[in-house]
Design a protein around this motif. Structure first.
Motif, PDB file in Angstrom:
ATOM      1  N   GLU A   5       0.720  -1.120  -0.002  1.00  0.00           N
ATOM      2  CA  GLU A   5      -0.020   0.020  -0.034  1.00  0.00           C
ATOM      3  C   GLU A   5       0.701   1.458   0.046  1.00  0.00           C
ATOM      4  O   GLU A   5       0.435   2.322  -0.452  1.00  0.00           O
ATOM      5  CB  GLU A   5      -0.903  -0.106   1.071  1.00  0.00           C
ATOM      6  CG  GLU A   5      -1.926  -1.143   1.203  1.00  0.00           C
ATOM      7  CD  GLU A   5      -2.954  -0.997   2.260  1.00  0.00           C
ATOM      8  OE1 GLU A   5      -2.955  -0.340   2.882  1.00  0.00           O
ATOM      9  OE2 GLU A   5      -3.815  -2.204   2.450  1.00  0.00           O
ATOM     10  N   ALA A   6       2.091   1.204   0.491  1.00  0.00           N
ATOM     11  CA  ALA A   6       2.831   2.636   0.712  1.00  0.00           C
ATOM     12  C   ALA A   6       3.317   2.887  -0.627  1.00  0.00           C
ATOM     13  O   ALA A   6       3.289   4.089  -0.910  1.00  0.00           O
ATOM     14  CB  ALA A   6       4.095   1.984   1.631  1.00  0.00           C
ATOM     15  N   SER A   7       3.527   2.030  -1.707  1.00  0.00           N
ATOM     16  CA  SER A   7       3.852   2.454  -3.074  1.00  0.00           C
ATOM     17  C   SER A   7       2.500   2.360  -4.153  1.00  0.00           C
ATOM     18  O   SER A   7       2.815   2.678  -5.204  1.00  0.00           O
ATOM     19  CB  SER A   7       4.940   1.502  -3.633  1.00  0.00           C
ATOM     20  OG  SER A   7       4.512   0.114  -3.751  1.00  0.00           O
ATOM     21  N   GLY A   8       1.675   1.668  -3.449  1.00  0.00           N
ATOM     22  CA  GLY A   8       0.240   1.541  -4.307  1.00  0.00           C
ATOM     23  C   GLY A   8       0.503   0.442  -5.419  1.00  0.00           C
ATOM     24  O   GLY A   8       0.062   0.555  -6.460  1.00  0.00           O
ATOM     25  N   THR A   9       1.150  -0.706  -4.855  1.00  0.00           N
ATOM     26  CA  THR A   9       1.569  -1.586  -6.031  1.00  0.00           C
ATOM     27  C   THR A   9       1.100  -3.006  -5.420  1.00  0.00           C
ATOM     28  O   THR A   9       1.257  -3.422  -4.353  1.00  0.00           O
ATOM     29  CB  THR A   9       3.237  -1.611  -6.224  1.00  0.00           C
ATOM     30  OG1 THR A   9       3.672  -0.452  -6.553  1.00  0.00           O
ATOM     31  CG2 THR A   9       3.302  -2.659  -7.450  1.00  0.00           C
TER      32      THR A   9
END
Length: 238
Positions: A5-9
């Protein structure tokens, strides 16, 4: 598969399993780590493994934002640096090497101590890799408090302990202390074996993989014994 979730990946392992008699798209060759946008599903990364033989198995995100991946057919842990499109061998060690038709490295997760923890599938062994400034150091075998069977997915719980899947049909909570691992069974007797686990709030979600259908020659062409399932296991605290 791992949602970062931090990188949206959404990170996904892609593998050519034709050697096991499983047909896939004709353009899929070898192993690769792929990344997709969590919101749109658009492809962001497709990084092939630079080693062979290879099966991309499990993924962890390091403190540096890089993706770390296990190779089940070789003794390597690979790294995709943040923003890169190219996988590199981060750590290779004879302790990780599978023998014959064994499945080797599998689950992978970072601990609160900054070190990396991995397990092997067939031999059900646990290891700690010391990490300093993003570089891999000593590999230490860890002794579990009880025998393990087909250790698979490994996910941190955030309190220094981990969820660990066992293909033998268990979901465990594992706490590492020194060179030992305290293993507590959270749920047992799961038909079809547990291949992966993750925590959302106060609930663990586990996948039932039925891997014998793929890996056992005697089961080739047979139908699954059960529906493929995702099960929930309540945890004591969020």
């Amino acid at each position: 598969m791992l949602a970062d979730e931090a990188s949206g990946t959404l990170w996904v392992c892609s593998n050519d399993l034709s050697a096991l008699g499983i047909k896939g798209p004709s353009d899929v060759k070898g192993a690769a780590l792929k990344g997709f946008d969590l919101k749109t599903g658009a492809g962001k990364v497709s990084a092939p493994f630079p080693v062979s033989p290879a099966i991309c198995n499990d993924i962890a995100i390091g403190p540096d934002g890089a993706a770390y991946v296990t190779n089940t057919l070789g003794p390597q842990i690979l790294r995709l640096k943040f923003g890169s499109q190219t996988l590199e061998v981060w750590k290779s060690d004879p302790l990780f090497a599978p023998v014959g038709k064994e499945a080797g490295l599998d689950g992978i997760a970072f601990g609160t101590d900054g070190n990396l923890y991995v397990d092997t599938f067939t031999t059900a062994k646990l290891f700690r890799i010391d990490v300093k400034d993003g570089q891999a150091g000593k590999v230490t075998p860890l002794t579990p408090s009880r025998p393990l069977v087909l250790t698979d997915g490994l996910r941190p719980l955030g309190d220094g302990s981990f969820l660990m899947a066992e293909g033998g049909g268990r979901l465990d909570c594992v706490t590492f202390s020194g060179d030992t691992a305290k293993v507590e069974v959270l749920r047992d007797g799961i038909a079809g074996g547990v291949t992966g686990a993750t925590k959302v709030g106060a609930t663990a979600f586990i996948t039932v993989g039925q891997l014998a259908i793929i890996t056992d020659p005697a089961r080739k062409g047979s139908k699954p014994d059960l529906p493929f399932r995702v099960l929930t296991v309540p945890l004591d605290s969020p």
